[in-house]
Motif scaffolding. Structure first.
Motif, mmCIF file in Angstrom:
data_model
loop_
_atom_site.group_PDB
_atom_site.id
_atom_site.type_symbol
_atom_site.label_atom_id
_atom_site.label_comp_id
_atom_site.label_asym_id
_atom_site.label_seq_id
_atom_site.Cartn_x
_atom_site.Cartn_y
_atom_site.Cartn_z
ATOM 1 N N PRO A 175 0.833 -1.209 0.000
ATOM 2 C CA PRO A 175 0.000 0.000 0.000
ATOM 3 C C PRO A 175 0.870 1.263 0.000
ATOM 4 N N ALA A 176 1.992 1.212 0.704
ATOM 5 C CA ALA A 176 2.820 2.416 0.787
ATOM 6 C C ALA A 176 3.481 2.705 -0.551
ATOM 7 N N ILE A 177 3.894 1.658 -1.269
ATOM 8 C CA ILE A 177 4.573 1.881 -2.545
ATOM 9 C C ILE A 177 3.610 2.474 -3.564
ATOM 10 N N VAL A 178 2.353 2.029 -3.573
ATOM 11 C CA VAL A 178 1.425 2.614 -4.534
ATOM 12 C C VAL A 178 0.854 3.936 -4.042
ATOM 13 N N GLY A 179 1.246 4.363 -2.849
ATOM 14 C CA GLY A 179 0.928 5.731 -2.452
ATOM 15 C C GLY A 179 -0.297 5.907 -1.573
ATOM 16 N N LEU B 231 -9.646 4.268 -7.168
ATOM 17 C CA LEU B 231 -8.416 4.231 -7.960
ATOM 18 C C LEU B 231 -7.868 2.825 -8.138
ATOM 19 N N PHE B 232 -7.732 2.125 -6.995
ATOM 20 C CA PHE B 232 -6.946 0.905 -7.036
ATOM 21 C C PHE B 232 -7.774 -0.302 -7.456
ATOM 22 N N ALA B 233 -9.078 -0.262 -7.218
ATOM 23 C CA ALA B 233 -9.892 -1.368 -7.724
ATOM 24 C C ALA B 233 -9.778 -1.408 -9.243
ATOM 25 N N ALA B 234 -9.823 -0.227 -9.867
ATOM 26 C CA ALA B 234 -9.689 -0.166 -11.323
ATOM 27 C C ALA B 234 -8.314 -0.648 -11.747
ATOM 28 N N LEU B 235 -7.285 -0.188 -11.040
ATOM 29 C CA LEU B 235 -5.916 -0.576 -11.396
ATOM 30 C C LEU B 235 -5.735 -2.088 -11.267
ATOM 31 N N LEU B 236 -6.196 -2.644 -10.119
ATOM 32 C CA LEU B 236 -5.969 -4.066 -9.858
ATOM 33 C C LEU B 236 -6.754 -4.940 -10.823
ATOM 34 N N ARG C 228 3.077 -4.532 -15.369
ATOM 35 C CA ARG C 228 2.494 -3.256 -15.759
ATOM 36 C C ARG C 228 1.763 -2.633 -14.576
ATOM 37 N N MET C 229 1.053 -3.467 -13.833
ATOM 38 C CA MET C 229 0.336 -2.971 -12.671
ATOM 39 C C MET C 229 1.308 -2.436 -11.624
ATOM 40 N N VAL C 230 2.386 -3.196 -11.389
ATOM 41 C CA VAL C 230 3.360 -2.778 -10.388
ATOM 42 C C VAL C 230 3.961 -1.430 -10.767
ATOM 43 N N LEU C 231 4.352 -1.305 -12.029
ATOM 44 C CA LEU C 231 4.983 -0.059 -12.474
ATOM 45 C C LEU C 231 4.000 1.108 -12.385
ATOM 46 N N ALA C 232 2.762 0.881 -12.877
ATOM 47 C CA ALA C 232 1.762 1.951 -12.808
ATOM 48 C C ALA C 232 1.507 2.330 -11.353
ATOM 49 N N GLY C 233 1.457 1.322 -10.477
ATOM 50 C CA GLY C 233 1.228 1.596 -9.062
ATOM 51 C C GLY C 233 2.328 2.440 -8.456
ATOM 52 N N ILE C 234 3.580 2.083 -8.765
ATOM 53 C CA ILE C 234 4.706 2.823 -8.209
ATOM 54 C C ILE C 234 4.691 4.266 -8.685
ATOM 55 N N VAL C 235 4.429 4.458 -9.976
ATOM 56 C CA VAL C 235 4.449 5.822 -10.496
ATOM 57 C C VAL C 235 3.266 6.622 -9.954
ATOM 58 N N LEU C 236 2.118 5.944 -9.751
ATOM 59 C CA LEU C 236 0.999 6.613 -9.083
ATOM 60 C C LEU C 236 1.440 7.112 -7.713
ATOM 61 N N GLY C 237 2.190 6.262 -7.005
ATOM 62 C CA GLY C 237 2.704 6.659 -5.695
ATOM 63 C C GLY C 237 3.568 7.905 -5.798
ATOM 64 N N VAL C 238 4.462 7.911 -6.793
ATOM 65 C CA VAL C 238 5.321 9.086 -7.004
ATOM 66 C C VAL C 238 4.462 10.311 -7.279
#
Lengths: 314, 330
Positions: free
Chosen positions: A68-72, A116-121, A130-140
């Motif tokens: 959860p912290a990595i995706v922001g 946000l994250f239900a759609a992403l997941l 792709r999900m991991v990368l999108a999640g990390i950048v969302l966090g940024v």
């Protein structure tokens, strides 16, 4: 076997708590112990919240890298706080009743997280990277957005946000945050009640559905729980990027079990040991100021890299 | 580069470049007249005070934005060729964090060091950080392109945590903040000129562009085509590290410029690196200048750092790139 592992961890945690409470006490024992016990309770709750939130999130997203912290999640929480101060002013925000403010912010976080994250997941199901990368950048993006909003806030009112850019464990003040602790404890109980359904969830979406689980609803519930736990931990100590990843990875490594009835308490115990023992060592033995969070970050980053290079992302 | 694409790609790139130049000129003109203190064209003609402000503060600031943006966009493009991956750039693979570590080290060991020594230390550390990342990338399977940016982000976070730890214990947090969070409000005459050096590296990148394209085919193919692969790799690394160090030392890192700009340009102009490079430089300069202008205007007369503005917009574009470019490989 696993239960023996849990027992050993529990014993280690009890020992760290004892050392934390009594080391270097001078003067009035009653006063010092009461103060430290309060902090200890808050630290333990933070540890359990982060560990359980991370474990749940990893299960429902089907990978061992995202947390959860990595995706922001935490950045989103601080963003909501900042936007509140920006919208109504620091003074007005400070005058809101503590309970109403925390509950309101947490409710908004839960809604935003589900949206946000239900759609992403769901959208990236089967495409973990792709999900991991999108999640990390969302966090940024959330962190940048938070920095942006905090710049917009009048400097005089900025103190109302009161969250540093990284976690501090030595300035924890449990007193005014009892509502956060109550919410966190309730969310932990909720997670425990869900432990068997989480086991089913871990089999993957298709298996879970064919075994009769309402996958969609479960995903929403899990995200709400993660939001509550994150709000608790962030309100108490501030954002913690890689801490959850560190402890859940350790839990998998130490316990070698896939049941959430073992994994969740195991991760929580390990998180408690890392926080309490680490805090004792850093504060008392090494005399270093507020850097445990940074060291945890460093180790967590290494674990993250090891997971990636070792193909732990499945 | 398929030869058949040349005749269509070149004139289109020319039109794009003309458009980009016109936009850039507009932005730069606006940048001269936007800031905390009011400055109008008539005031400029009326007294010496306005002209002095223009020469001392506004012009240097505008130039610094343009130079930084162009150099970082080029560094991002070179990095993407070297790593053979579209989703990397100096601030997400440890180059910037490495430069900050080098600066910290030289500040602690030799506090009286001059700018040249600091630059050298930052460049070397940045080079080491980037080289370590490339070594890591070689171990990743080529079929998993998204693992590369992930590993880079983690590597950057590790180096960043190490830098934070050292800075915290030595009371240098404020410096670290300045190095890693680019802003232009402190740029005045005499404090940015070193950025002109990035022009040398940009020219070098242009001269080597075709070699980077070949190197981007992978080691075996490049060696088979007669390229001295290791040397080209080292030259590319040098360009990336030097540009990053220059930026970190003078104005601070601006995230995502090197990532978003080359990707957007290449979507329009194609993969001919030598043709795309001037466009990438122009677009990078314009993007950073626009971010700085937004930062100057949004809470006027206070300012938001350009890095913060770009962090929000750049991350948004990056997410969009990741989600939409499904099936395009990396």
């Amino acid at each position: 076997m696993a239960h023996r592992g849990l027992a050993i961890l529990a014993a280690a945690l009890a020992l760290s708590c004892l050392v934390y409470l009594v080391i270097g006490v001078r003067g009035n024992w009653g006063f010092v112990l009461a103060l430290r016990a309060e902090r200890l309770a808050a630290l333990l709750l933070v540890a359990a919240s982060v560990a359980v939130a991370t474990q749940i999130f990893q299960t429902v997203s089907g990978n061992r890298i995202l947390t959860p912290a990595i995706v922001g999640f935490d950045a989103l929480y601080i963003l909501i706080q900042s936007v509140l101060v920006l919208a109504i002013g620091g003074l007005a925000a400070a005058q809101l009743p503590e309970i109403g403010r925390f509950l309101g912010e947490t409710a908004i976080l839960a809604l935003a997280a589900v949206a946000l994250f239900a759609a992403l997941l769901r959208g990236a199901a089967g495409d973990v990277q792709r999900m991991v990368l999108a999640g990390i950048v969302l966090g940024v993006m959330f962190r940048s957005l938070t920095a942006f909003v905090q710049r917009l806030i009048d400097p005089n009112e900025f103190a109302a946000v009161q969250i540093a850019s990284f976690a501090r464990f030595n300035r924890i003040e449990a007193g005014p945050l009892w509502i956060a602790m109550a919410v966190g404890a309730a969310a932990l109980a909720g997670a425990w009640a869900m432990r068997h359904r989480l086991d089913v969830m871990a089999l993957g979406r298709d298996h879970a559905i064919s075994l009769g689980l309402d996958h969609r609803r479960m995903l929403m519930t899990a995200l709400v729980l993660v939001a509550l736990l994150t709000a608790t931990a962030t309100a108490l100590v501030g954002p913690l990027a890689f801490f959850g990843l560190l402890v859940t990875s350790l839990a998998h490594l130490v316990l070698r079990d896939h049941r959430h009835a073992v994994l969740m308490p195991g991760a929580a115990l390990i998180a408690g040991i890392v926080l309490i023992a680490g805090q004792t060592v850093f504060e008392r033995a090494l005399g270093l100021a507020a850097t445990l969070g940074v060291v945890v970050e460093f180790l967590g980053g290494l674990v993250f890299l090891a997971l990636l290079l070792g193909r732990g992302w499945r | 580069m398929p030869p058949a694409s040349l005749p269509t790609a070149e004139p289109r790139a020319g039109r794009h470049a003309a458009l980009a130049l016109a936009g850039l000129a507009l932005l730069a003109g606006a940048s001269l007249f936007v800031g905390a203190a009011p400055l109008s064209a008539s005031a400029l003609l009326a007294d010496g005070e306005g002209a002095r402000m223009l020469m001392l503060s506004r012009l240097p600031r505008t130039l610094a934005c343009l130079l930084t943006g162009a150099a970082m966009a080029i560094a991002g493009l070179v990095m993407q060729m070297l790593a053979r991956n579209r989703f990397v750039e100096p601030s997400t693979v440890g180059s910037a964090q490495g430069a900050a570590l080098g600066l910290l080290a030289v500040t602690l060991v030799w506090p009286a060091a001059g700018l040249a020594a600091k630059m050298l230390a930052a460049s070397l550390a940045s080079l080491a950080g980037t080289a370590a990342f490339l070594a890591m990338v070689r171990r990743l399977p080529v079929t998993q392109p998204l693992l590369v940016p992930l590993a880079g982000l983690a590597w950057g976070a590790i180096l960043g945590a190490a830098a934070t730890f050292i800075a915290w214990e030595t009371d240098l947090m404020q410096f670290l903040e300045i190095w890693l969070n680019g802003e232009f409000s402190g740029v005045v005459q005499g404090r940015y000129e070193i950025l002109w050096l990035t022009g040398i590296f940009a020219a070098a990148a242009y001269l080597l562009a075709d070699r980077f394209t070949i190197a981007g085919l992978g080691r075996d193919a490049a060696v088979g085509l007669g390229l001295r692969y290791e040397r080209v790799l080292l030259l590319g690394l040098l360009i990336v590290a030097a540009v990053t160090a220059l930026t970190v030392v003078t104005v601070g890192m601006i995230p995502f410029v090197g990532l978003v700009v080359p990707n957007l340009v290449r979507m329009g102009a194609g993969d001919n690196i030598r043709a795309a490079l001037p466009l990438v430089a122009l677009a990078g300069a314009g993007a950073v200048l626009a971010a700085d202008l937004v930062g100057r205007l949004v809470i006027h007369p206070f300012e938001v750092p350009a890095a913060t503005v770009f962090g929000v917009i750049g991350a948004g574009v990056f997410v969009w790139l990741i989600v939409t470019r499904r099936g395009h490989g990396a």
